[in-house]
Design a protein around this motif. Structure first.
Motif, PDB file in Angstrom:
ATOM      1  N   CYS A  47       0.784  -1.173   0.027  1.00  0.00           N
ATOM      2  CA  CYS A  47       0.063   0.009   0.031  1.00  0.00           C
ATOM      3  C   CYS A  47       0.834   1.312  -0.146  1.00  0.00           C
ATOM      4  O   CYS A  47       1.948   1.189   0.518  1.00  0.00           O
ATOM      5  N   GLY A  48       0.357   2.326  -0.488  1.00  0.00           N
ATOM      6  CA  GLY A  48       1.071   3.817  -0.458  1.00  0.00           C
ATOM      7  C   GLY A  48       2.476   3.660  -1.100  1.00  0.00           C
ATOM      8  O   GLY A  48       2.680   3.401  -1.912  1.00  0.00           O
ATOM      9  N   THR A  49       3.386   4.240  -0.354  1.00  0.00           N
ATOM     10  CA  THR A  49       4.645   4.389  -0.386  1.00  0.00           C
ATOM     11  C   THR A  49       5.206   2.987  -0.873  1.00  0.00           C
ATOM     12  O   THR A  49       5.989   2.893  -1.797  1.00  0.00           O
ATOM     13  N   ALA A  50       4.851   2.043  -0.023  1.00  0.00           N
ATOM     14  CA  ALA A  50       5.515   0.686  -0.293  1.00  0.00           C
ATOM     15  C   ALA A  50       5.067   0.199  -1.537  1.00  0.00           C
ATOM     16  O   ALA A  50       5.795  -0.748  -2.302  1.00  0.00           O
ATOM     17  N   SER A  68       6.155  -3.658   3.522  1.00  0.00           N
ATOM     18  CA  SER A  68       5.539  -2.903   4.525  1.00  0.00           C
ATOM     19  C   SER A  68       6.480  -2.396   5.599  1.00  0.00           C
ATOM     20  O   SER A  68       7.411  -3.054   6.066  1.00  0.00           O
ATOM     21  N   GLN A  69       6.479  -1.041   5.752  1.00  0.00           N
ATOM     22  CA  GLN A  69       7.415  -0.476   6.585  1.00  0.00           C
ATOM     23  C   GLN A  69       7.070  -0.750   7.938  1.00  0.00           C
ATOM     24  O   GLN A  69       7.858  -1.552   8.845  1.00  0.00           O
ATOM     25  N   SER A  70       5.719  -0.883   8.310  1.00  0.00           N
ATOM     26  CA  SER A  70       4.975  -1.060   9.769  1.00  0.00           C
ATOM     27  C   SER A  70       5.040  -2.300   9.946  1.00  0.00           C
ATOM     28  O   SER A  70       5.136  -2.934  11.103  1.00  0.00           O
ATOM     29  N   GLY A  71       4.779  -3.158   8.916  1.00  0.00           N
ATOM     30  CA  GLY A  71       4.263  -4.656   9.252  1.00  0.00           C
ATOM     31  C   GLY A  71       3.126  -4.930   9.868  1.00  0.00           C
ATOM     32  O   GLY A  71       2.682  -6.016  10.214  1.00  0.00           O
ATOM     33  N   THR A  73       0.223  -2.969   8.446  1.00  0.00           N
ATOM     34  CA  THR A  73      -0.786  -2.375   7.637  1.00  0.00           C
ATOM     35  C   THR A  73      -1.799  -3.539   7.317  1.00  0.00           C
ATOM     36  O   THR A  73      -1.641  -4.508   6.716  1.00  0.00           O
ATOM     37  N   VAL A  97       4.968  10.473   9.638  1.00  0.00           N
ATOM     38  CA  VAL A  97       4.178   9.921   8.774  1.00  0.00           C
ATOM     39  C   VAL A  97       4.320   9.786   7.485  1.00  0.00           C
ATOM     40  O   VAL A  97       4.054   8.706   6.841  1.00  0.00           O
ATOM     41  N   ALA A  98       5.122  10.535   6.798  1.00  0.00           N
ATOM     42  CA  ALA A  98       5.543  10.307   5.288  1.00  0.00           C
ATOM     43  C   ALA A  98       6.816   9.718   5.322  1.00  0.00           C
ATOM     44  O   ALA A  98       7.696  10.061   5.913  1.00  0.00           O
ATOM     45  N   SER A  99       6.503   8.448   4.541  1.00  0.00           N
ATOM     46  CA  SER A  99       7.750   7.398   4.577  1.00  0.00           C
ATOM     47  C   SER A  99       8.840   7.973   3.762  1.00  0.00           C
ATOM     48  O   SER A  99       8.651   8.379   2.554  1.00  0.00           O
ATOM     49  N   LEU A 154       2.904  11.876  -3.882  1.00  0.00           N
ATOM     50  CA  LEU A 154       2.410  11.495  -2.741  1.00  0.00           C
ATOM     51  C   LEU A 154       2.916  12.126  -1.723  1.00  0.00           C
ATOM     52  O   LEU A 154       2.166  12.639  -0.675  1.00  0.00           O
ATOM     53  N   LYS A 155       4.421  12.410  -1.531  1.00  0.00           N
ATOM     54  CA  LYS A 155       5.106  13.190  -0.559  1.00  0.00           C
ATOM     55  C   LYS A 155       4.284  14.443  -0.621  1.00  0.00           C
ATOM     56  O   LYS A 155       4.197  15.265   0.549  1.00  0.00           O
ATOM     57  N   GLU A 201       0.743  14.546   0.886  1.00  0.00           N
ATOM     58  CA  GLU A 201       0.636  14.196   2.199  1.00  0.00           C
ATOM     59  C   GLU A 201       0.926  15.460   3.215  1.00  0.00           C
ATOM     60  O   GLU A 201       0.401  15.511   4.102  1.00  0.00           O
ATOM     61  N   VAL A 215      -1.730   2.078   9.073  1.00  0.00           N
ATOM     62  CA  VAL A 215      -3.124   2.143   8.837  1.00  0.00           C
ATOM     63  C   VAL A 215      -3.633   0.675   9.076  1.00  0.00           C
ATOM     64  O   VAL A 215      -3.560  -0.262   8.373  1.00  0.00           O
TER      65      VAL A 215
HETATM   66  O1  M6R Z   1       3.605   0.391   6.991  1.00  0.00           O
HETATM   67  P1  M6R Z   1       3.300   0.292   5.459  1.00  0.00           P
HETATM   68  O2  M6R Z   1       4.587   0.423   4.603  1.00  0.00           O
HETATM   69  O3  M6R Z   1       2.623  -0.828   5.241  1.00  0.00           O
HETATM   70  O4  M6R Z   1       2.465   1.608   4.776  1.00  0.00           O
HETATM   71  C1  M6R Z   1       1.648   1.555   3.890  1.00  0.00           C
HETATM   72  C2  M6R Z   1       1.367   2.992   3.701  1.00  0.00           C
HETATM   73  O5  M6R Z   1       0.211   3.343   4.524  1.00  0.00           O
HETATM   74  C3  M6R Z   1       2.573   4.106   3.678  1.00  0.00           C
HETATM   75  O6  M6R Z   1       3.602   4.002   3.021  1.00  0.00           O
HETATM   76  C4  M6R Z   1       1.737   5.615   3.440  1.00  0.00           C
HETATM   77  O7  M6R Z   1       1.316   5.822   2.284  1.00  0.00           O
HETATM   78  C5  M6R Z   1       2.695   6.592   3.806  1.00  0.00           C
HETATM   79  N1  M6R Z   1       1.998   7.620   4.563  1.00  0.00           N
HETATM   80  C6  M6R Z   1       3.498   7.180   2.607  1.00  0.00           C
HETATM   81  O8  M6R Z   1       4.179   8.251   3.126  1.00  0.00           O
END
Ligand code: M6R
Length: 616
Positions: A310-313, A357-360, A362, A408-410, A493-494, A497, A613
């Motif tokens: 999702c998103g940046t990933a 996924s950054q957070s793992g 989502t 919040v912005a990756s 996106l950056k 956001e 998210v």
């Molecule tokens: O933690 P994740 O990488 O799964 O998150 C996915 C997106 O929610 C995340 O990249 C979102 O788009 C960021 N706010 C982008 O800067």
């Protein structure tokens, strides 16, 4: 979304909970609240609209000699941003206090049932329904309220719930005890010396202890200052697995930077290095990964790759598609996790699924992973958060080791993912047709990457000046070709956001198929023009924009872009194409950051967003 923290121990719970919430604020910041025991055995609830600092200003933790409490930072789902809708919620009979992360999907049915029984409500939230349901089930039991009866009431209530939850619960009749439960939303137990904690993620716990237990879905945990028990849905006790956190608490500090986003942008030289450290196989001209859990044979048999994120990933997945197809010649598709989950994507037998996924945590990505595994596919993750649910549930993977990303912005997570995907392209390529010489060139590129990222960051002062000139436009176009098209998407996106400026990313050549209608002196374009076979074409696109009075910022690694062609020219260091998307990203991050600062935006906590998210 939403962050919860609970504490039981010998220290004052107030400051510990507030500090924990500050760490979790990235998960939501519509309102915050705490519920703590007072010396007089009364539970006091304080809730404030807005960020944790508002809450902190209104509680006097030093006065609270309380060793037990729960707290919450909210990203609103059900019910507006009001004090009454803020957590922790309290049951109508003041027995149950609860902080909830997730969504109770059948809350309306449960609420009607409780209303018909005479239970009253004060908020519009689904979470208050759960507090009342637990209290109702507790009141239905005869005899004295005990730890056991509360556990029973919680379990009975959760059996009726459809949806997701991470919960921290206190019962007014059982002082010195916390209850936690999870399904679909993360919950971690921190095991300290004479104290225990509950939290949505480890960052809220790290200041007190590095020993944690990652709870699984359907588990119920009961904790006092000295002990904890975990039970599953059939009430059998689980033997806990205690893990040790390996990052330091100060890694999550601002370290003198004005914002986490800027700090994280500047951490990229080390983030990319951490991504390739120990993974370059110089002798074999390839890269290596310890955790894929695939044999060489299985790797050779992969005939398709599906990337889900999702998103940046998702953007990093798109760059990965170009790189893997280019260097490994394996067909790749990239899907939004939320789309994959609800459609029946046709897949080949030997498809490798990669989730990023950054957070793992989502939820869309997690559920997509579960769906792919249910169907029998081998799923590997590119994940930053080591103890996260996605990381714990997949078949193998590659950890990013980027350190905590708080803004919040990756930023650093994205360039780290690009580094890993490029190394994966090399690895897969070397199991097929990519030559040793080509492999060695890519290895050299990775080794040079931290230095090149640092050089690119030196452009920050010049980019800040450009940002000031461009901060007051309402629309932007970001244009790039091939693997730089997703970088253009990420740049747009950056900007959206954190500055709230409308921006769109397009493949450069697509501009003339529609978006060109937007071009005017009021809509500038940022064009990525690499020194490759597309340079001439990109220069033509720039001419087309200029002919329509559009202003142009050009980011290039070529010396052949005439200064007169661009309103602003940003020249980044030359690099191997396998790492060029990483370097091209950095000016885009900086320009968004400085525009947002110029506009006075809350860079690290932009409106309406949350870092993780965890609702669909
Ligand atoms: O933690 P994740 O990488 O799964 O998150 C996915 C997106 O929610 C995340 O990249 C979102 O788009 C960021 N706010 C982008 O800067």
């Amino acid at each position: 979304m939403c962050g919860i923290v609970g504490y039981v121990g010998h220290d004052n719970a107030g400051p510990i909970l507030i500090n924990g919430l500050k760490r979790l604020e990235y998960r939501g910041y519509d309102s915050a609240g705490i519920a703590v025991w007072q010396t007089d055995d009364d539970i006091r609830v304080t809730r404030e609209i807005g960020k944790v600092k508002n809450l902190a200003a209104n509680v006097s933790p030093e006065e609270e000699d309380a060793g037990t409490g729960i707290s919450h930072t909210r990203w609103a789902t059900h019910g507006g941003v009001t004090e009454l809708n803020a957590h922790p919620h309290r049951s109508w009979d003041k027995q149950i206090y609860l902080a909830h992360n997730g969504v109770i999907e059948n809350y309306e049915t449960l609420k009607s049932m409780l209303l018909s029984e005479g239970v009253t409500f004060y908020s519009e939230t689904d979470s208050e329904v759960l507090a009342n349901l637990i209290a109702f089930n507790l009141a239905s039991q005869r005899g004295k309220v005990t730890t056991k009866s509360v556990q029973k009431a919680i379990r009975a209530s959760l059996n009726l719930v459809e949806g997701t939850y991470g919960l921290a619960i206190m019962c007014a009749s059982v002082p010195g005890t916390l209850f936690g439960a999870r399904k679909g939303s993360p919950l971690i137990l921190g095991v300290g010396k004479h104290e225990m904690m509950l939290a949505s993620d480890a960052s809220a716990i790290r200041a007190r202890t590095s020993e944690v237990v990652y709870l699984d879905d359907n588990q119920l945990v009961t904790l006092t200052d000295e002990r904890f028990t975990i039970t599953t849905s059939d009430d059998s006790e689980v033997k806990p697995e205690i893990s040790t956190l390996h990052w330091r608490d100060d890694e999550a500090d601002l370290a003198g930077y004005e914002h986490y986003m800027l700090k994280e942008i500047y951490e990229q030289p080390s983030a990319v290095e951490n991504a390739f450290r120990g993974r370059l196989d110089i002798e074999e001209g390839t890269s290596k990964f310890g955790g894929l859990n695939l044999t060489r044979q299985q790797i050779r048999q992969i005939d398709r790759i599906l990337i889900v994120a999702c998103g940046t990933a998702w953007h990093s997945g798109l760059v990965g598609e170009y790189l893997i197809e280019k260097y490994a010649r394996i067909p790749v598709e990239v899907e939004y996790a939320s789309e994959f989950r609800y459609r029946n994507t046709p897949m080949e037998k030997n498809t490798l699924v990669i989730v990023i996924s950054q957070s793992g945590e989502t939820i869309d990505t997690l559920e997509a992973q579960r769906e792919a595994r249910r169907k029998g596919y081998h799923v590997i993750g590119i994940i930053n958060n080591v103890g996260s649910t996605i990381a714990r549930e997949n078949d193998g993977g590659i950890f990013q080791h980027s350190g905590p990303e708080i803004g919040v912005a990756s930023t650093k997570a994205f360039t780290s993912q690009l580094t890993i995907l490029s190394m994966l392209a090399l690895y897969l390529g070397r199991t097929r047709d990519l030559s040793y010489t080509d492999g060695c060139e890519m290895l050299d590129a990775f080794k040079s990457l931290p230095g090149l990222v640092s050089q690119t960051l030196e452009l920050a002062p010049a980019i800040e000046k450009i940002a000031k000139k461009f901060a007051h436009y309402d629309d932007f176009l970001f244009l790039g070709r091939l693997e730089l098209f997703p970088v253009a998407l990420e740049g747009a996106l950056k900007l959206k956001e954190i500055s709230y400026i409308h921006a769109e990313g397009y493949p450069s050549a697509e501009m003339k198929h529609g978006p060109i209608a937007l071009i005017s002196e009021k809509c500038p374009s940022l064009v990525l023009a690499p020194d490759d076979e597309t340079l001439r074409k990109n220069l033509s696109s720039i001419q087309e924009v200029r002919a329509r009075k559009g202003k142009v910022i050009v980011v290039t690694d070529s010396n052949e872009v005439p200064a007169s062609l661009a309103d602003e020219l940003v020249i980044i260091p030359k690099a191997h194409p396998c790492i060029r998307p990483i370097l091209m990203t950095i000016p885009l991050q900086l320009i968004s950051y400085y525009i947002a600062v110029e506009l006075g935006r809350d860079v690290d906590k932009p409106r309406n967003l949350a870092k993780s998210v965890t609702v669909e």
